[in-house]
Write a protein that holds these residues in place. Structure first.
Motif, PDB file in Angstrom:
ATOM      1  N   THR A 244       0.826  -1.204   0.000  1.00  0.00           N
ATOM      2  CA  THR A 244       0.000   0.000   0.000  1.00  0.00           C
ATOM      3  C   THR A 244       0.865   1.261   0.000  1.00  0.00           C
ATOM      4  OG1 THR A 244      -1.705  -1.173   1.261  1.00  0.00           O
ATOM      5  CG2 THR A 244      -1.843   1.237   1.205  1.00  0.00           C
ATOM      6  N   GLY A 245       0.540   2.178  -0.923  1.00  0.00           N
ATOM      7  CA  GLY A 245       1.258   3.444  -1.004  1.00  0.00           C
ATOM      8  C   GLY A 245       2.473   3.426  -1.897  1.00  0.00           C
ATOM      9  N   CYS A 248       2.796   0.917  -8.346  1.00  0.00           N
ATOM     10  CA  CYS A 248       2.538  -0.338  -9.056  1.00  0.00           C
ATOM     11  C   CYS A 248       3.695  -0.601 -10.008  1.00  0.00           C
ATOM     12  CB  CYS A 248       1.219  -0.227  -9.835  1.00  0.00           C
ATOM     13  SG  CYS A 248       0.937  -1.560 -11.018  1.00  0.00           S
ATOM     14  N   ASP A 253       1.127   3.689 -10.955  1.00  0.00           N
ATOM     15  CA  ASP A 253       0.107   4.266 -10.076  1.00  0.00           C
ATOM     16  C   ASP A 253       0.341   3.767  -8.648  1.00  0.00           C
ATOM     17  OD1 ASP A 253      -2.108   5.571  -9.121  1.00  0.00           O
ATOM     18  OD2 ASP A 253      -3.590   4.278 -10.101  1.00  0.00           O
ATOM     19  N   VAL A 254      -0.231   4.480  -7.667  1.00  0.00           N
ATOM     20  CA  VAL A 254      -0.054   4.076  -6.280  1.00  0.00           C
ATOM     21  C   VAL A 254      -0.899   2.830  -5.983  1.00  0.00           C
ATOM     22  CG1 VAL A 254      -1.925   5.571  -5.440  1.00  0.00           C
ATOM     23  CG2 VAL A 254      -0.094   4.878  -3.882  1.00  0.00           C
ATOM     24  N   ARG A 256      -3.312   0.763  -3.837  1.00  0.00           N
ATOM     25  CA  ARG A 256      -4.345   1.153  -2.871  1.00  0.00           C
ATOM     26  C   ARG A 256      -4.781  -0.048  -2.043  1.00  0.00           C
ATOM     27  NH1 ARG A 256      -6.382   6.220  -4.931  1.00  0.00           N
ATOM     28  NH2 ARG A 256      -5.554   6.570  -7.033  1.00  0.00           N
ATOM     29  N   GLU A 257      -5.556   0.257  -0.997  1.00  0.00           N
ATOM     30  CA  GLU A 257      -5.959  -0.773  -0.045  1.00  0.00           C
ATOM     31  C   GLU A 257      -7.429  -0.633   0.313  1.00  0.00           C
ATOM     32  OE1 GLU A 257      -3.369  -1.914   3.361  1.00  0.00           O
ATOM     33  OE2 GLU A 257      -4.964  -1.020   4.576  1.00  0.00           O
ATOM     34  N   GLN A 266      -4.961  -5.398  -1.347  1.00  0.00           N
ATOM     35  CA  GLN A 266      -4.362  -4.333  -2.116  1.00  0.00           C
ATOM     36  C   GLN A 266      -4.606  -4.544  -3.607  1.00  0.00           C
ATOM     37  OE1 GLN A 266      -2.382  -5.947   0.490  1.00  0.00           O
ATOM     38  NE2 GLN A 266      -3.290  -4.359   1.781  1.00  0.00           N
ATOM     39  N   CYS A 268      -4.352  -2.211  -7.737  1.00  0.00           N
ATOM     40  CA  CYS A 268      -3.987  -1.027  -8.506  1.00  0.00           C
ATOM     41  C   CYS A 268      -5.209  -0.563  -9.283  1.00  0.00           C
ATOM     42  CB  CYS A 268      -2.833  -1.327  -9.462  1.00  0.00           C
ATOM     43  SG  CYS A 268      -2.488   0.021 -10.613  1.00  0.00           S
ATOM     44  N   ALA A 269      -5.650   0.652  -9.024  1.00  0.00           N
ATOM     45  CA  ALA A 269      -6.845   1.167  -9.692  1.00  0.00           C
ATOM     46  C   ALA A 269      -6.640   1.271 -11.204  1.00  0.00           C
ATOM     47  CB  ALA A 269      -7.224   2.529  -9.111  1.00  0.00           C
ATOM     48  N   PRO A 277     -10.992   4.310  -7.773  1.00  0.00           N
ATOM     49  CA  PRO A 277     -10.692   3.676  -6.485  1.00  0.00           C
ATOM     50  C   PRO A 277     -11.907   2.932  -5.934  1.00  0.00           C
ATOM     51  CG  PRO A 277     -10.008   5.985  -6.511  1.00  0.00           C
ATOM     52  CD  PRO A 277     -10.880   5.770  -7.709  1.00  0.00           C
ATOM     53  N   ASP A 280     -13.246   2.235   0.539  1.00  0.00           N
ATOM     54  CA  ASP A 280     -12.574   1.500   1.604  1.00  0.00           C
ATOM     55  C   ASP A 280     -13.470   1.405   2.834  1.00  0.00           C
ATOM     56  OD1 ASP A 280     -10.808   0.231   3.207  1.00  0.00           O
ATOM     57  OD2 ASP A 280      -9.472   1.927   3.490  1.00  0.00           O
TER      58      ASP A 280
END
Length: 288
Positions: A244-245, A248, A253-254, A256-257, A266, A268-269, A277, A280
């Protein structure tokens, strides 16, 4: 939690190190770990170790027709001791749950420890004549490394569960857990919230190929490793799980969780959800 690749590697480790040995003293440090009483665990003593096997995420040691089966659960692990302490452990002290001593043909006296970290004690051990006597093994679906694409399509077509939930349901598919399901879905570029029964034939083919590739690669990395190094090997091979964070590795891309009460996953959008996203929160849906 150890999943198919790690448990397969542990079974291979036991085949290499324990098969041919004789079971010696067995120390129980956590009384809650033993889920059967007939036959007693002492019945293993003096038996030759004749094999080791994996059943989904269960690990089995064949002691001349009597099996010691364990499920390591979320925080359990197997540790091999070349020079174990001969002093019986004190119950309730430390992570040790059970220790099996061996006598090898070479005159060595190693031991196999089952340990569990944390306060939630879920590690379980059964002594059975047939692995199918273990309820969790009896209800297993096809093994994830043996299922065919047609069988996978039939399994997924019969459930309206989200694909993330379906492929970790051991009664549908055996061996995949939270970590590798994240990796499989990322490789297949599928949203964890996709409805299983609505996947197209092309998506099922992609998912099947991703599952075989991810698991086969993980098994190849894991088998032959010392048992103590398997956790690190698992972490090093992850692209999105527990990252997370971080970026990818495919698109940058970041990662996500989505968090739940006791676990998270976790994704990747950009790679998996068209850039949107996932909400959550429990019972969340893809944001419109």
């Amino acid at each position: 939690m150890p999943e198919l690749p790690e448990v397969e590697a542990l079974a291979g480790f036991l085949r290499e190190h324990a098969v041919g040995a004789v079971v010696g003293r067995i120390d129980i440090a956590a009384l809650s770990v033993l889920k059967t009483f007939d036959p007693p665990i002492a019945a293993l003593q003096g038996r030759d170790v004749t094999g080791a096997a994996r059943f989904g995420k269960h690990l089995g040691l064949d002691c001349d027709g009597l099996w010691l089966i364990t499920h390591l659960s979320r925080a359990g692990w197997m540790r091999w001791q070349d020079n174990p302490s001969l002093t019986p452990p004190k119950p309730g002290k430390g992570p040790l749950a059970l220790r099996v001593h061996f006598f090898t043909p070479e005159g060595l006296t190693p031991a196999c420890d089952l340990t569990e970290a944390g306060t939630k004690k879920r590690l379980a051990v059964w002594i059975v004549a047939d692995p199918l006597e273990v309820p969790g093994i009896a209800r297993l679906g096809p093994d994830a490394m043996a299922v065919t694409e047609a069988e996978l399509a039939e399994i997924l077509g019969g459930t309206s569960a989200r694909i993330k939930n379906a492929i970790v349901d051991q009664s549908l598919l055996a061996g995949v857990g939270n970590a590798y399901s994240d990796e499989i879905l990322h490789t297949a570029r599928l949203s964890p919230f996709a409805t299983s029964s609505r996947l197209t034939a092309e998506q099922i083919t992609t998912l099947y190929d991703a599952m075989r590739t991810v698991l086969a690669d993980a098994v190849e990395r894991s088998v032959g490793q010392d048992a103590a190094r398997l956790k690190g090997e698992k972490r090093s091979g992850m692209r999105v799980h527990a990252r997370t964070g971080l970026p990818c590795p495919v698109c940058g891309d970041v990662v996500r969780e989505v968090s739940f009460a006791e676990r998270s996953f976790q994704y990747c959008a950009t790679c998996q959800t068209g850039g949107k996203p996932l909400a959550d929160r429990r019972m969340s849906r893809l944001l419109k």
